[in-house]
Design a protein around this motif. Structure first.
Motif, PDB file in Angstrom:
ATOM      1  N   THR A  21     -18.319   4.140  47.833  1.00 13.57           N
ATOM      2  CA  THR A  21     -18.349   3.841  46.405  1.00 13.57           C
ATOM      3  C   THR A  21     -19.808   3.670  46.012  1.00 13.57           C
ATOM      4  O   THR A  21     -20.664   3.386  46.853  1.00 13.57           O
ATOM      5  N   ALA A  23     -21.065   1.152  44.613  1.00 13.38           N
ATOM      6  CA  ALA A  23     -21.447  -0.220  44.960  1.00 13.38           C
ATOM      7  C   ALA A  23     -21.724  -0.368  46.451  1.00 13.38           C
ATOM      8  O   ALA A  23     -22.724  -0.967  46.856  1.00 13.38           O
ATOM      9  N   PHE A  45     -15.125   7.727  41.781  1.00 13.57           N
ATOM     10  CA  PHE A  45     -15.329   7.558  40.333  1.00 13.57           C
ATOM     11  C   PHE A  45     -14.163   6.700  39.862  1.00 13.57           C
ATOM     12  O   PHE A  45     -13.115   7.204  39.497  1.00 13.57           O
ATOM     13  N   SER A  49     -15.860   2.566  35.744  1.00 20.34           N
ATOM     14  CA  SER A  49     -17.209   2.744  36.279  1.00 20.34           C
ATOM     15  C   SER A  49     -17.923   3.854  35.515  1.00 20.34           C
ATOM     16  O   SER A  49     -17.315   4.626  34.775  1.00 20.34           O
ATOM     17  N   ALA A  50     -19.234   3.935  35.694  1.00 14.27           N
ATOM     18  CA  ALA A  50     -20.037   4.947  35.011  1.00 14.27           C
ATOM     19  C   ALA A  50     -20.123   6.204  35.867  1.00 14.27           C
ATOM     20  O   ALA A  50     -20.472   6.135  37.048  1.00 14.27           O
ATOM     21  N   ASP A  53     -23.229   6.859  37.920  1.00 10.44           N
ATOM     22  CA  ASP A  53     -23.392   6.260  39.250  1.00 10.44           C
ATOM     23  C   ASP A  53     -22.877   7.203  40.336  1.00 10.44           C
ATOM     24  O   ASP A  53     -23.483   7.340  41.400  1.00 10.44           O
ATOM     25  N   THR A  54     -21.736   7.842  40.071  1.00 14.09           N
ATOM     26  CA  THR A  54     -21.192   8.816  41.025  1.00 14.09           C
ATOM     27  C   THR A  54     -22.151   9.984  41.206  1.00 14.09           C
ATOM     28  O   THR A  54     -22.401  10.440  42.333  1.00 14.09           O
ATOM     29  N   SER A  76     -10.253   9.681  33.065  1.00 16.77           N
ATOM     30  CA  SER A  76     -11.514   9.085  32.616  1.00 16.77           C
ATOM     31  C   SER A  76     -12.415  10.098  31.916  1.00 16.77           C
ATOM     32  O   SER A  76     -13.510   9.754  31.475  1.00 16.77           O
TER      33      SER A  76
END
Length: 308
Positions: A21, A23, A45, A49-50, A53-54, A76
């Motif tokens: 992930t 994070a 994803f 979440s944004a 970031d992925t 999403s």
């Protein structure tokens, strides 16, 4: 069913992939400290979440010498322009050539796409040079979709892959119950599935951690398997390896030439370092199988022992 040999286990785990992930990847200083260069690493994803970031983690993995497989979650994605933009950035910034396409965990779509099929039908994946695509599989069923709908969706994906000439595969949620996996593989073969399976298995983690993730995901038979083990409170905080699961699956794959399982995909719930160290050792043949064929014992110094 015959019992698995070490050679069977190596054949099963060869070319394994792992999950990260955004994070958890932030806690990894260098993926090359844990994984063989070229290893496939999926990047989630998750709802809320944004997507940036992925994309950023996928780009980092490519720079560090790994094969990034970002998740694309249909519910999403607001519209076709957003999908086009995401795929374009993944190609340009991370050199992405394969993705995992899922419906996503939202109850209601944020936009025009409610399912994997909705995304695939746009043709944008092929337009961006992405012709290897994973789709979700559910060995223990899905709490959100009945079996008839699962069957219809799987057969649609088989037809779509054949018509478009795509290298499509099924990547499953994690599962702890070998019997449920075997029954599911045989069932979807009887439906007509020909897509290879990348089977999701848990990495090394405590029984308490495994129970938490299993309950969050609602995987029934696996929860029952873990709950039986958890009755021994002394085991709750012990780190568990998926050795018995791998032995059972390796025996199944060796015995059935039509087995759909192509490779393993590890979910490192207890951290990447533990899972990668164990999986790398097994893949390298640095282990023996105990006399009862119920455990994988790391540390075989003679490679011939692991090839027997």
């Amino acid at each position: 069913m015959a019992l698995a040999t070490a050679r069977d286990v190596i054949s099963l785990i060869d070319g394994f992939s792992v999950e990260t992930t955004p994070a958890s990847s932030a806690k990894v200083a260098d993926f090359a400290e844990h994984l063989v260069l070229g290893t496939t690493v999926n990047v989630t994803f998750l709802p809320g979440s944004a997507v940036e970031d992925t994309i950023a983690v996928a780009a980092r993995l490519r720079r560090e010498g790994f094969e990034p497989v970002p998740h694309i979650a249909a519910r999403s994605i607001t519209d076709i322009a957003m999908l086009d933009r995401i795929l374009g950035r993944l190609k340009d910034e991370a050199g992405v050539t394969q993705t995992l396409v899922v419906a996503g965990g939202l109850d209601r779509p944020l936009g025009a796409f409610a399912s994997t099929m909705d995304l695939l039908a746009t043709g944008l994946f092929e337009a961006h040079g992405i012709r290897k695509i994973g789709v979700a599989g559910h060995p223990e069923g899905s709490p959100d979709i009945d079996e008839t709908a699962l069957k219809d969706a799987l057969l649609w994906k088989n037809r779509f892959a054949a018509e478009r000439g795509l290298e499509m595969y099924i990547e499953t949620q994690f599962c702890f119950d070998a019997a449920a996996i075997v029954a599911w593989d045989k069932r979807i073969r009887s439906w007509g599935n020909t897509l290879p399976i990348h089977l999701g298995v848990p990495g090394l983690a405590t029984l308490k951690t495994l129970l938490k993730f299993a309950q969050m995901s609602g995987i029934g038979p696996s929860i029952r398997v873990l709950t039986r083990q958890a009755r021994n409170l002394a085991k709750l905080m012990l780190v568990q390896a998926p050795d018995r699961l791998l032995l059972d699956l390796a025996a199944y794959k060796a015995a059935d030439p039509d087995c759909g399982i192509e490779k393993l995909h590890f979910y490192p719930f207890g951290g990447l370092a533990k899972t990668a160290e164990w999986a790398n050792a097994v893949a390298a043949g640095d282990f023996t199988v105990d006399a009862r064929k119920q455990a994988i014992l790391l540390g075989a110094s003679d490679p011939a022992r692991a090839a027997s």
